[in-house]
Design a protein around this motif. Structure first.
Motif, PDB file in Angstrom:
ATOM      1  N   HIS A  27     -48.955  18.161  31.716  1.00  0.00           N
ATOM      2  CA  HIS A  27     -47.867  17.235  31.422  1.00  0.00           C
ATOM      3  C   HIS A  27     -46.508  17.744  31.908  1.00  0.00           C
ATOM      4  O   HIS A  27     -45.676  16.952  32.348  1.00  0.00           O
ATOM      5  N   ALA A  28     -46.297  19.056  31.871  1.00  0.00           N
ATOM      6  CA  ALA A  28     -45.020  19.601  32.353  1.00  0.00           C
ATOM      7  C   ALA A  28     -44.838  19.304  33.843  1.00  0.00           C
ATOM      8  O   ALA A  28     -43.745  18.914  34.280  1.00  0.00           O
ATOM      9  N   GLU A  29     -45.895  19.473  34.624  1.00  0.00           N
ATOM     10  CA  GLU A  29     -45.843  19.169  36.059  1.00  0.00           C
ATOM     11  C   GLU A  29     -45.532  17.686  36.283  1.00  0.00           C
ATOM     12  O   GLU A  29     -44.739  17.324  37.155  1.00  0.00           O
ATOM     13  N   ILE A  30     -46.142  16.837  35.480  1.00  0.00           N
ATOM     14  CA  ILE A  30     -45.929  15.392  35.626  1.00  0.00           C
ATOM     15  C   ILE A  30     -44.481  15.037  35.339  1.00  0.00           C
ATOM     16  O   ILE A  30     -43.860  14.270  36.082  1.00  0.00           O
ATOM     17  N   PHE A  31     -43.915  15.577  34.252  1.00  0.00           N
ATOM     18  CA  PHE A  31     -42.509  15.301  33.945  1.00  0.00           C
ATOM     19  C   PHE A  31     -41.606  15.749  35.095  1.00  0.00           C
ATOM     20  O   PHE A  31     -40.652  15.059  35.460  1.00  0.00           O
ATOM     21  N   GLN A  32     -41.900  16.902  35.691  1.00  0.00           N
ATOM     22  CA  GLN A  32     -41.102  17.381  36.817  1.00  0.00           C
ATOM     23  C   GLN A  32     -41.218  16.431  38.009  1.00  0.00           C
ATOM     24  O   GLN A  32     -40.223  16.119  38.660  1.00  0.00           O
ATOM     25  N   ASN A  33     -42.425  15.956  38.292  1.00  0.00           N
ATOM     26  CA  ASN A  33     -42.613  15.005  39.392  1.00  0.00           C
ATOM     27  C   ASN A  33     -41.880  13.691  39.129  1.00  0.00           C
ATOM     28  O   ASN A  33     -41.305  13.104  40.051  1.00  0.00           O
ATOM     29  N   MET A  34     -41.897  13.234  37.888  1.00  0.00           N
ATOM     30  CA  MET A  34     -41.178  12.013  37.537  1.00  0.00           C
ATOM     31  C   MET A  34     -39.679  12.212  37.758  1.00  0.00           C
ATOM     32  O   MET A  34     -39.007  11.350  38.336  1.00  0.00           O
ATOM     33  N   LYS A  35     -39.169  13.355  37.321  1.00  0.00           N
ATOM     34  CA  LYS A  35     -37.751  13.664  37.498  1.00  0.00           C
ATOM     35  C   LYS A  35     -37.406  13.716  38.983  1.00  0.00           C
ATOM     36  O   LYS A  35     -36.399  13.150  39.414  1.00  0.00           O
ATOM     37  N   ASN A  36     -38.258  14.372  39.782  1.00  0.00           N
ATOM     38  CA  ASN A  36     -38.039  14.459  41.226  1.00  0.00           C
ATOM     39  C   ASN A  36     -38.028  13.089  41.891  1.00  0.00           C
ATOM     40  O   ASN A  36     -37.354  12.889  42.898  1.00  0.00           O
ATOM     41  N   ASP A  37     -38.793  12.157  41.343  1.00  0.00           N
ATOM     42  CA  ASP A  37     -38.849  10.792  41.877  1.00  0.00           C
ATOM     43  C   ASP A  37     -37.750   9.887  41.323  1.00  0.00           C
ATOM     44  O   ASP A  37     -37.728   8.692  41.611  1.00  0.00           O
ATOM     45  N   GLY A  38     -36.863  10.447  40.495  1.00  0.00           N
ATOM     46  CA  GLY A  38     -35.755   9.670  39.951  1.00  0.00           C
ATOM     47  C   GLY A  38     -36.136   8.761  38.802  1.00  0.00           C
ATOM     48  O   GLY A  38     -35.408   7.828  38.482  1.00  0.00           O
ATOM     49  N   ILE A  39     -37.274   9.022  38.167  1.00  0.00           N
ATOM     50  CA  ILE A  39     -37.717   8.206  37.040  1.00  0.00           C
ATOM     51  C   ILE A  39     -36.861   8.545  35.822  1.00  0.00           C
ATOM     52  O   ILE A  39     -36.716   9.708  35.465  1.00  0.00           O
ATOM     53  N   ILE A  40     -36.315   7.533  35.207  1.00  0.00           N
ATOM     54  CA  ILE A  40     -35.518   7.718  33.997  1.00  0.00           C
ATOM     55  C   ILE A  40     -36.411   7.407  32.801  1.00  0.00           C
ATOM     56  O   ILE A  40     -37.008   6.342  32.708  1.00  0.00           O
ATOM     57  N   TYR A  41     -36.510   8.361  31.895  1.00  0.00           N
ATOM     58  CA  TYR A  41     -37.360   8.168  30.722  1.00  0.00           C
ATOM     59  C   TYR A  41     -36.693   8.793  29.504  1.00  0.00           C
ATOM     60  O   TYR A  41     -35.835   9.653  29.609  1.00  0.00           O
ATOM     61  N   ASP A  42     -37.080   8.292  28.358  1.00  0.00           N
ATOM     62  CA  ASP A  42     -36.688   8.896  27.088  1.00  0.00           C
ATOM     63  C   ASP A  42     -37.885   8.757  26.152  1.00  0.00           C
ATOM     64  O   ASP A  42     -38.918   8.209  26.525  1.00  0.00           O
ATOM     65  N   ARG A  43     -37.776   9.247  24.967  1.00  0.00           N
ATOM     66  CA  ARG A  43     -38.940   9.264  24.061  1.00  0.00           C
ATOM     67  C   ARG A  43     -39.442   7.878  23.659  1.00  0.00           C
ATOM     68  O   ARG A  43     -40.503   7.763  23.064  1.00  0.00           O
ATOM     69  N   THR A  44     -38.715   6.837  24.009  1.00  0.00           N
ATOM     70  CA  THR A  44     -39.130   5.490  23.615  1.00  0.00           C
ATOM     71  C   THR A  44     -39.972   4.780  24.660  1.00  0.00           C
ATOM     72  O   THR A  44     -40.532   3.732  24.364  1.00  0.00           O
ATOM     73  N   ASN A  45     -40.054   5.318  25.885  1.00  0.00           N
ATOM     74  CA  ASN A  45     -40.729   4.542  26.922  1.00  0.00           C
ATOM     75  C   ASN A  45     -41.865   5.269  27.637  1.00  0.00           C
ATOM     76  O   ASN A  45     -42.222   4.920  28.739  1.00  0.00           O
ATOM     77  N   TYR A  46     -42.452   6.285  26.999  1.00  0.00           N
ATOM     78  CA  TYR A  46     -43.606   6.911  27.616  1.00  0.00           C
ATOM     79  C   TYR A  46     -44.617   7.370  26.569  1.00  0.00           C
ATOM     80  O   TYR A  46     -44.299   7.527  25.398  1.00  0.00           O
ATOM     81  N   GLU A  47     -45.846   7.577  27.045  1.00  0.00           N
ATOM     82  CA  GLU A  47     -46.915   8.101  26.196  1.00  0.00           C
ATOM     83  C   GLU A  47     -47.688   9.136  27.010  1.00  0.00           C
ATOM     84  O   GLU A  47     -48.082   8.873  28.149  1.00  0.00           O
ATOM     85  N   MET A  48     -47.907  10.306  26.431  1.00  0.00           N
ATOM     86  CA  MET A  48     -48.702  11.328  27.091  1.00  0.00           C
ATOM     87  C   MET A  48     -50.170  11.118  26.752  1.00  0.00           C
ATOM     88  O   MET A  48     -50.506  10.781  25.623  1.00  0.00           O
ATOM     89  N   GLY A  49     -51.008  11.310  27.748  1.00  0.00           N
ATOM     90  CA  GLY A  49     -52.442  11.162  27.566  1.00  0.00           C
ATOM     91  C   GLY A  49     -53.167  11.733  28.765  1.00  0.00           C
ATOM     92  O   GLY A  49     -52.719  12.717  29.358  1.00  0.00           O
ATOM     93  N   PHE A  50     -54.238  11.063  29.164  1.00  0.00           N
ATOM     94  CA  PHE A  50     -55.079  11.533  30.256  1.00  0.00           C
ATOM     95  C   PHE A  50     -55.652  10.336  30.991  1.00  0.00           C
ATOM     96  O   PHE A  50     -55.666   9.229  30.468  1.00  0.00           O
ATOM     97  N   ILE A  51     -56.154  10.588  32.203  1.00  0.00           N
ATOM     98  CA  ILE A  51     -56.933   9.568  32.889  1.00  0.00           C
ATOM     99  C   ILE A  51     -58.380  10.056  32.920  1.00  0.00           C
ATOM    100  O   ILE A  51     -58.649  11.255  32.894  1.00  0.00           O
ATOM    101  N   THR A  52     -59.280   9.103  32.959  1.00  0.00           N
ATOM    102  CA  THR A  52     -60.699   9.430  33.036  1.00  0.00           C
ATOM    103  C   THR A  52     -61.147   9.364  34.498  1.00  0.00           C
ATOM    104  O   THR A  52     -60.373   8.975  35.380  1.00  0.00           O
TER     105      THR A  52
END
Length: 96
Positions: A27-52
């Motif tokens: 998840h830490a890597e994903i947050f960094q990639n989102m930040k690098n892509d300019g994705i704006i997020y806060d605790r109200t608009n995301y959910e951590m999980g997994f893909i199958t």
């Protein structure tokens, strides 16, 4: 069905009906990639999980993921929630 990667599902702040999924080794890597892509997020608009390993991409929350990982033999114990760290083995992430 097995857990394939960590994932974060988020909804765009200016368009809450638009859902996107980012995935990676942890998840830490994903947050960094989102930040690098300019994705704006806060605790109200995301959910951590997994893909199958199912296609099309299937997102599951941490609770569902824990059950899938246990039932598929990816974890030895059934946890309430699954964390990407549960796949850290021998100095690397192993989702096999």
């Amino acid at each position: 069905m097995k857990i394939a990667r960590a994932a974060i599902k988020f909804f765009e702040l200016d368009n809450p009906n638009k859902e996107r999924i980012y995935f990676g080794w942890n998840h830490a890597e994903i947050f960094q990639n989102m930040k690098n892509d300019g994705i704006i997020y806060d605790r109200t608009n995301y959910e951590m999980g997994f893909i199958t390993n199912e296609r099309p991409i299937h997102f599951v929350n941490r609770t569902e993921a824990a059950k899938i990982a246990f039932e598929s033999g990816q974890t030895k114990e059934l946890h309430n929630e699954l964390f990407s760290e549960d796949f850290w083995k021998n100095g690397q992430f192993d989702y096999s």
